[in-house]
Design a protein around this motif. Sequence first.
Motif, PDB file in Angstrom:
ATOM      1  N   ALA A  12      52.323  40.639  28.542  1.00 43.63           N
ATOM      2  CA  ALA A  12      52.352  39.378  29.302  1.00 43.63           C
ATOM      3  C   ALA A  12      51.731  39.562  30.685  1.00 43.63           C
ATOM      4  N   ARG A  13      52.042  40.657  31.347  1.00 38.98           N
ATOM      5  CA  ARG A  13      51.469  40.918  32.664  1.00 38.98           C
ATOM      6  C   ARG A  13      49.959  41.149  32.573  1.00 38.98           C
ATOM      7  N   THR A  14      49.525  41.792  31.502  1.00 39.09           N
ATOM      8  CA  THR A  14      48.090  41.991  31.298  1.00 39.09           C
ATOM      9  C   THR A  14      47.400  40.647  31.098  1.00 39.09           C
ATOM     10  N   LEU A  15      47.994  39.777  30.313  1.00 41.28           N
ATOM     11  CA  LEU A  15      47.414  38.446  30.113  1.00 41.28           C
ATOM     12  C   LEU A  15      47.344  37.686  31.427  1.00 41.28           C
ATOM     13  N   TRP A  16      48.398  37.798  32.238  1.00 44.14           N
ATOM     14  CA  TRP A  16      48.375  37.124  33.531  1.00 44.14           C
ATOM     15  C   TRP A  16      47.226  37.677  34.378  1.00 44.14           C
ATOM     16  N   GLY A  17      47.070  38.982  34.395  1.00 42.87           N
ATOM     17  CA  GLY A  17      46.021  39.603  35.194  1.00 42.87           C
ATOM     18  C   GLY A  17      44.617  39.330  34.684  1.00 42.87           C
ATOM     19  N   GLU A  18      44.464  39.209  33.387  1.00 47.75           N
ATOM     20  CA  GLU A  18      43.140  39.064  32.784  1.00 47.75           C
ATOM     21  C   GLU A  18      42.765  37.621  32.443  1.00 47.75           C
ATOM     22  N   TYR A  71      47.156  43.945  41.200  1.00 44.39           N
ATOM     23  CA  TYR A  71      47.932  45.084  40.713  1.00 44.39           C
ATOM     24  C   TYR A  71      49.365  45.056  41.245  1.00 44.39           C
ATOM     25  N   GLN A  72      49.543  44.665  42.493  1.00 45.82           N
ATOM     26  CA  GLN A  72      50.880  44.617  43.086  1.00 45.82           C
ATOM     27  C   GLN A  72      51.785  43.622  42.354  1.00 45.82           C
ATOM     28  N   PHE A  73      51.185  42.570  41.784  1.00 47.96           N
ATOM     29  CA  PHE A  73      51.961  41.623  40.975  1.00 47.96           C
ATOM     30  C   PHE A  73      52.341  42.257  39.642  1.00 47.96           C
ATOM     31  N   LEU A  74      51.412  42.997  39.056  1.00 49.77           N
ATOM     32  CA  LEU A  74      51.653  43.564  37.728  1.00 49.77           C
ATOM     33  C   LEU A  74      52.744  44.615  37.743  1.00 49.77           C
ATOM     34  N   ILE A  75      52.842  45.357  38.830  1.00 46.85           N
ATOM     35  CA  ILE A  75      53.857  46.408  38.900  1.00 46.85           C
ATOM     36  C   ILE A  75      55.162  45.921  39.515  1.00 46.85           C
ATOM     37  N   GLY A  76      55.227  44.644  39.898  1.00 45.48           N
ATOM     38  CA  GLY A  76      56.473  44.061  40.374  1.00 45.48           C
ATOM     39  C   GLY A  76      56.715  44.125  41.860  1.00 45.48           C
ATOM     40  N   VAL A  77      55.762  44.629  42.642  1.00 45.32           N
ATOM     41  CA  VAL A  77      55.929  44.644  44.095  1.00 45.32           C
ATOM     42  C   VAL A  77      55.902  43.207  44.621  1.00 45.32           C
ATOM     43  N   LYS A  78      55.004  42.391  44.061  1.00 42.17           N
ATOM     44  CA  LYS A  78      54.943  40.961  44.363  1.00 42.17           C
ATOM     45  C   LYS A  78      55.348  40.220  43.088  1.00 42.17           C
ATOM     46  N   GLN A  79      55.889  39.021  43.249  1.00 39.54           N
ATOM     47  CA  GLN A  79      56.389  38.273  42.099  1.00 39.54           C
ATOM     48  C   GLN A  79      55.318  37.343  41.531  1.00 39.54           C
TER      49      GLN A  79
END
Length: 129
Positions: A12-18, A71-79
């Motif tokens: 899901a995070r990959t889809l959000w990023g891509e 990247y900071q969103f994908l690893i959870g630093v930012k929401q």
Amino acid sequence: MSVTEKDPDILARTLWGEARVKGSSGQVAVALAIRNRVFDGNNNSWWGEGYGDVCHEPYQFTCWNKTEPNYQFLIGVKQIPSRELAQCRIAVDQVIDGKVSDPTGGATHYDVSEAVRSRSIRWHAAQPV
């Protein structure tokens, strides 16, 4: 292939990023390209083992590059905005559960260079290694 507990979230995070600007059909299509890598009949083990490994494999998805702004969103630093991530999770569930057909023709690559304007994705079949 079994799906790990972390695979749906990573996908899901990959889809959000891509593909977050591609809408639900684009997100499903990108998830299918990732699934096609997971189940690659050419046995290209360099894709990785399972969804999480494929998404995290170096140089495969730019959103996971440490220098990528998201990247900071994908690893959870930012929401990640909850609605956007929820939409990606729907696409993930549809793909992992096999509820959608594959409009990519088994493609393992895609090109979103025309991303925001055209909302189209071009597909590329796997190339023999």
